[in-house]
Design an enzyme around this catalytic site. Structure first.
Site, mmCIF file in Angstrom:
data_model
loop_
_atom_site.group_PDB
_atom_site.id
_atom_site.type_symbol
_atom_site.label_atom_id
_atom_site.label_comp_id
_atom_site.label_asym_id
_atom_site.label_seq_id
_atom_site.Cartn_x
_atom_site.Cartn_y
_atom_site.Cartn_z
ATOM 1 N N ASP A 1 0.736 -1.148 -0.001
ATOM 2 C CA ASP A 1 -0.273 -0.184 -0.011
ATOM 3 C C ASP A 1 0.970 1.419 -0.120
ATOM 4 O O ASP A 1 0.564 2.201 -0.742
ATOM 5 C CB ASP A 1 -0.918 -0.055 1.147
ATOM 6 C CG ASP A 1 -2.128 -0.996 0.951
ATOM 7 O OD1 ASP A 1 -2.336 -1.301 -0.013
ATOM 8 O OD2 ASP A 1 -3.004 -1.234 2.226
ATOM 9 N N GLU A 2 1.776 1.316 0.927
ATOM 10 C CA GLU A 2 2.807 2.596 0.873
ATOM 11 C C GLU A 2 3.332 2.676 -0.536
ATOM 12 O O GLU A 2 3.451 4.120 -1.069
ATOM 13 C CB GLU A 2 3.905 2.188 1.725
ATOM 14 C CG GLU A 2 4.674 3.445 2.036
ATOM 15 C CD GLU A 2 5.954 3.199 3.041
ATOM 16 O OE1 GLU A 2 6.593 4.179 3.344
ATOM 17 O OE2 GLU A 2 5.845 2.039 3.725
#
Length: 498
Positions: free
Chosen positions: A167-168
């Site tokens: 996600d990052e």
């Protein structure tokens, strides 16, 4: 005496024309007011709880979204005082208290009437991922303390959680492509979507992890490295991977620990000669401090109570050799589709933006103007060979990271060239930037853009229906007005002729 019937008809038609005309004027004024009034503005707050520090960002966007996604801009950036929240293991409550200053600035910026409808989220990255591996109870206590403080604020607190590496990386990719106008663009009075071929890749490096994200030239063969999302009515599928323990701070720890382990079995066990530190540099530190992170593993039992004396030798060639030991380049079964440590990666393609610690290191070395690879390599090597006394004299107010820029510069070159597979030709495709269009590049804006897809818009379809109805009524009253005027004129003509 009663008026002639023609006069009465004339006056009635003239009155009808006046009433109809005034009604039409009121409708036009109401619609014009609707068109000219600014769209309602929504706000969102995101905390980026990194391994070395925490930042707060306030974003805003018009309520009538473009193609189901908010057109978001940055309204505030605030650096939280103190270290990252993962550092508060001995006092979790202080992790929450440290956020109050920046939260107060955000609440002062956002109108009070908007507070209850403003979503707020805290995302912790690799520092907390490491702490969760080491001690999940401590990580939980810190998140609970943070949530306790943020949930007391008047805004809509959506929670505090540890972001996955995927996600990052994916949110960072969204951010850079959005701020460059490559996801949606305003042109000729309307929002348009640029061609997919113009999208850029993202290279992010924090203190504990580093991420690479881009649109590959072919299908993604490993689903664990694929991220998909829908923005502004279009679907996107990108390759992304996060390498935990390969951020700048953890790399430096691993590098020093590796050099120390070689020396601990030698007659001069307490002395470590560090090729990445400038000649003339010397420092003493406890051995135990090197092994606090889950990223650092001891090859054999060690006496952690002893101290180490570290001396710099300023040898960039030996420094590169030591840095290469941090990678496993021999574990790739298919080198064409593999980066390092056995991780699948398709060949890099297209332009890339490198930010966070990529940018900070190369900015210090004056290498952010897209210099050729040969120039970048020469600059880093020459800096590494400068004596410590000259380096200190040249940068008197930057002592905190000063000793580490040599290692960081050579690490970035090794990671990009030997790890990710950039070449002398594709090096020119990398831009080292930390802002674009006045917006900080990182995962937080990408998160907020993705979040706005879940926030209901200000019902633009209803506006269009109201607009259609108002203008239809206006046309009807125009016709009635003209008919009344023509009728009145005809009656007046017959009346005069009589």
């Amino acid at each position: 005496m009663a008026r002639p019937w023609k006069e009465r008809v004339f006056m009635a038609l003239l009155g009808a024309a006046t009433v109809s005309g005034l009604t039409m004027l009121v409708l036009v004024l109401v619609e014009a007011t609707n068109v000219l009034l600014p769209a309602d503005t929504k706000f969102g707050i995101v905390f980026d709880a990194g391994s070395s520090h925490t930042s707060l960002f306030v974003y805003q966007w018009p309520a009538d979204k473009a193609k189901d996604t908010g057109v978001v801009s940055q309204a505030l950036a605030c650096q939280v005082e103190g270290p990252g929240i993962s550092s508060y293991t001995s006092d979790p409550a202080q992790a929450g208290e440290s956020l109050r200053g920046c939260l107060g600035e955000a609440l002062a910026l956002i109108p009070k009437a908007k507070h209850r409808g403003t979503p707020m989220f805290l995302g912790a990255t690799a520092g907390m991922r490491l702490l969760r591996q080491k001690n999940s109870s401590q990580a939980g206590d810190i998140l609970a303390a943070v949530s306790g403080v943020l949930s007391q604020s008047p805004v809509d607190f959506w929670g505090a959680e540890v972001l996955s590496g995927r996600d990052e990386g994916a949110f960072g990719w969204i951010t850079i492509n959005y701020v460059l106008g490559l996801l949606i663009k305003y042109s000729s009075g309307e929002w348009t979507q640029p061609a997919e071929e113009t999208l850029v890749g993202a290279l992010d490096m924090g203190g504990a992890s580093t991420q690479i994200s881009f649109v590959p030239g072919g299908p993604i063969l490993d689903e664990s490295t694929q991220a998909t999302f829908r923005l502004y009515g279009a679907n996107y599928s990108i390759y992304t991977h996060s390498y935990l323990c390969f951020g700048r701070d953890q790399m430096l720890q691993r590098l020093l620990a590796g050099l120390a382990q070689v020396r601990l079995s030698s007659p001069t066990a307490g002395l470590v000669r560090h090729p990445c530190y400038h000649s003339g540099y010397q420092a003493t530190l406890s051995l135990a401090s090197l092994y606090e992170s889950p990223c650092v593993h001891a090859a054999a039992p060690l006496n952690l109570t002893q101290n180490l004396t570290v001396e710099g030798t300023g040898s960039p060639g030996a420094c590169v050799a030591a840095i290469r030991e941090l990678f496993n380049f021999s574990s790739c079964k298919a080198p064409a589709d593999c980066a390092f440590d056995g991780v699948y990666q398709p060949p890099v393609q297209g332009p890339f933006y490198a930010f966070s610690n990529f940018y900070y290191t190369f900015s210090f070395l004056n290498l952010t103007s897209r210099q050729p690879l040969g120039t970048a390599n020469t600059t880093v090597w020459e800096f590494c060979q400068r004596p410590w006394r000259l380096v200190e004299a040249s940068y008197p107010e930057q002592e905190h990271w000063l000793r580490d820029h040599c290692a960081s510069g050579l690490y970035i070159l090794t990671l990009l060239l030997e790890g990710y597979g950039f070449s002398a030709e594709t090096w020119a495709n990398i831009q080292f930037q930390n802002q674009a269009g006045g917006t900080d590049i990182g995962w937080t804006l990408g998160y907020m853009l993705n979040l706005t897809g879940m926030i209901p818009a200000k019902a633009p379809a209803q506006w269009r229906a109201q607009s259609y109805g108002v203008w239809t009524a206006g046309v009807v009253f125009v016709v009635l007005t003209l008919a009344a005027i023509v009728g009145a004129a005809a009656v007046h003509l017959f009346w005069v002729q009589d």
